[in-house]
Enzyme design. Structure first.
Site, short mmCIF file in Angstrom:
data_model
loop_
_atom_site.label_atom_id
_atom_site.label_comp_id
_atom_site.label_asym_id
_atom_site.label_seq_id
_atom_site.Cartn_x
_atom_site.Cartn_y
_atom_site.Cartn_z
CE LYS A 1 -3.95 1.80 2.46
NZ LYS A 1 -4.69 1.84 3.89
CB SER B 1 -7.98 3.58 2.78
OG SER B 1 -7.31 3.21 3.78
CB SER C 1 -8.50 0.75 5.65
OG SER C 1 -9.26 2.10 5.76
#
Lengths: 99, 476
Positions: free
Chosen positions: B69, B144, B168
């Protein structure tokens, strides 16, 4: 709980070092008012004598270490991402009056 | 033979060991897959070709591609949190998880798209534009960690790392039909994770099955002196928890999670999953977590408050964007931040600053921290009577791109079932448990006591190995 209007949003934006256009001010005021009104349901819960949780784990304690010299980031690496630099310093607009 | 990119890490390890599969074939295959589908999925913001080989051949993840990420620092590789304010930032150090992955032989193929600074539940707040859900390109992948989850679902990587502050990892895993685990707060070092809300953030695996999640957690978990909130207790061999047996396991089902407004197909799929575990010998009982309905409110005070403080560092001095021609120092801060932060980041900074400002602190931040105590106590008392808790991961399957962008409150409410675990610091996984009539994945959430990831893995593995949902792939 208190609510939020454009004047408050403008003040908060200043505290957070943000400038907002009139359109943003309008949108954020109504959106934040809606969010805060939802959040106000917390009033329903009696929290008298409830201790606050600032950290999820009860195992947390102060962490100490021996003060010994260890290699750390060198100045060149630390400055590598600086938008502006001079010698071994981050360069910013002048903050002290004078020449 | 199947394409290598569609396999799990444990299957690829087996092929390398038994059939002498050359690991460079795996990354080549994965790279080809990225070229073929990422133009449509848009899960990956940068492919790190320089990292395409890792010569360490003896590690637990030797030769296995992993996507990181974009809020996790990889030395010298651009890391932006999908924000304009960090454009061009190349961290001078590796996050601890990155170091551990490289030591384990993993191949860091690139960085995954995300909501800006992890503020969002749909990946739509990214400065690079939204990632698409591989099951329906008109829908959001969740957020997210939407890029990480979508890439795993689309077979653009074998493994991925996400971060979870209010859901997330689990929410996008549920909406993309993959496995996502938020470990116990303190289980994985946060050093090198660009902070959102420091008391809630945790890095965790997003994978194609439960075994890979156990494998990856085993590599990244552990105490780190660079993160004083990481906990110094031994890391068990999580693969030993991969046992297909839940006989006698006490499963709690909280009534507050099956409320009006939950999607009917989600409700049915989760209840059916609970029925299956019961038929396999689990002892299922209804429980109550009475403060559940206050979790979202408490979270949207604590999260933004900590975020507004953490994001104060983006001021144009040390890294990232600096606005042109400022009049003075303050003007430089204001212009830089106003230009660099996107809409949702500004909204959360404003909300957090408001909740922390003079005259409001007691009514908001302190009140929210007291509610947090109540939520934690709810779980503590529930875990006296059960080994794990099972709930839906999300109230509905993936929604359409654009559907909630103008209504932040309704976007925030999509995290209603995932937020409590972060406030309480407990571990939780999402695994696939069904599909809607439209073919959209549905996720099952399993929660356990702090540092009891082992019970989660056992329950999740048993369910997974008794079903076929994790084997279904989107058509791309």
């Amino acid at each position: 709980m208190k609510t939020i209007d454009k004047a408050v949003v403008k003040h908060v934006a200043h505290l957070a070092r943000l400038s907002l256009s009139d359109k943003e001010l309008e949108a954020y005021s109504s959106q934040l008012a809606a969010i805060l009104s939802y959040i106000s349901k917390l009033k329903e819960v009696d929290t008298e004598n409830v201790p606050p949780t600032s950290h999820a784990l009860s195992t947390l304690k102060n962490v100490f270490r021996i003060d010994v010299l260890k290699p750390s980031l060198n100045a060149d690496d630390a400055l590598a991402n600086a938008p502006q630099k001079e010698e071994s310093f981050f360069k910013v607009p002048q903050v002290i009056e004078g020449k | 033979m199947e394409n290598l990119y569609s396999l799990t890490a444990h299957a690829l390890k087996e092929l390398m060991k038994k059939d002498g599969l050359n690991p460079s074939k795996i990354s080549e295959d994965v790279f080809g897959r990225i070229e073929a589908v990422d133009g449509r999925v848009k899960a990956i913001v940068r492919v790190n070709k320089s990292k395409f080989s890792n010569t360490k051949s003896s590690g637990k993840l030797s030769g296995i591609p992993i996507l990181i990420k974009d809020n996790i620092c990889v030395k010298d590789e651009e890391t932006t949190c999908a924000s304009k304010i960090l454009e061009g930032f190349r961290p001078p150090y590796d996050a601890t998880v990155v170091k551990k992955l490289e030591e384990a032989g993993a191949v860091l193929i690139g960085k995954a798209n995300m909501d800006e600074f992890a503020f969002g539940s749909s990946c739509e707040t990214s400065c690079y534009g939204p990632t698409k859900n591989p099951w329906d390109l008109g829908r959001i992948p969740g957020g997210s960690s939407g890029g990480s989850a979508a890439a795993v679902a689309a077979d653009e990587t074998i493994l991925a790392l996400g971060s979870d502050t209010g859901g997330s990892i689990r929410q996008p895993a549920a909406l993309c039909g993959v496995v996502g685990l938020k470990p116990t707060y303190g289980r994985v070092s946060r050093y090198g994770l660009i902070a959102f809300a420091s008391s809630l953030d945790q890095i965790g695996p997003i994978t194609k099955d439960v075994e890979d999640a156990a494998l990856l957690l085993g590599v990244i978990a552990g105490h780190d002196e660079m993160d004083s909130t990481s906990v110094d207790i031994p890391v068990p061999d999580y693969t030993k928890s991969l046992v297909k047996d839940v006989k006698g396991m006490r499963v709690g089902v909280p009534k507050e999670y099956f409320i009006k407004g939950i999607d009917k197909e989600v409700d049915e799929a989760v209840k059916k999953a609970i029925g299956l575990l019961k038929s396999l010998g689990a002892k299922v009982a209804e429980i109550s977590l009475p403060h559940t309905e206050y979790a979202v409110s408490a979270y949207y005070i604590v999260g933004p408050a900590e975020a507004s403080s953490n994001l104060a560092r983006f001021d144009g001095v040390q890294y990232g964007l600096r606005a042109d021609r400022p009049e003075d120092m303050i003007d430089m801060y204001v212009k830089t931040r106003s230009k660099g932060f996107g809409d949702e980041a500004k909204r959360r900074i404003l909300l957090g600053t408001y909740c922390l400002s003079t005259g409001y602190y007691d009514a908001y931040y302190l009140k929210a921290q007291k509610i947090r105590t109540r939520i934690k106590e709810d779980f503590e008392s529930a875990f006296k009577a059960c080994d794990c808790i099972i709930t839906p991961t999300t109230p509905s399957p993936a929604f359409k791109i654009g559907e909630k962008t103008n209504d932040p409150l309704s976007m925030y409410l999509s995290d209603i079932f995932t937020i409590p675990a972060n406030l309480a610091g407990i571990p939780a996984i999402s695994i696939p448990c069904g599909f809607s009539k439209d073919g959209l994945p549905i996720g099952l959430q399993i929660l356990a006591k702090p540092f009891d990831e082992e019970t989660i893995f056992r329950a999740a593995y048993t369910f997974e190995q008794s079903t076929e949902y994790h084997k279904r792939k989107p058509e791309l």
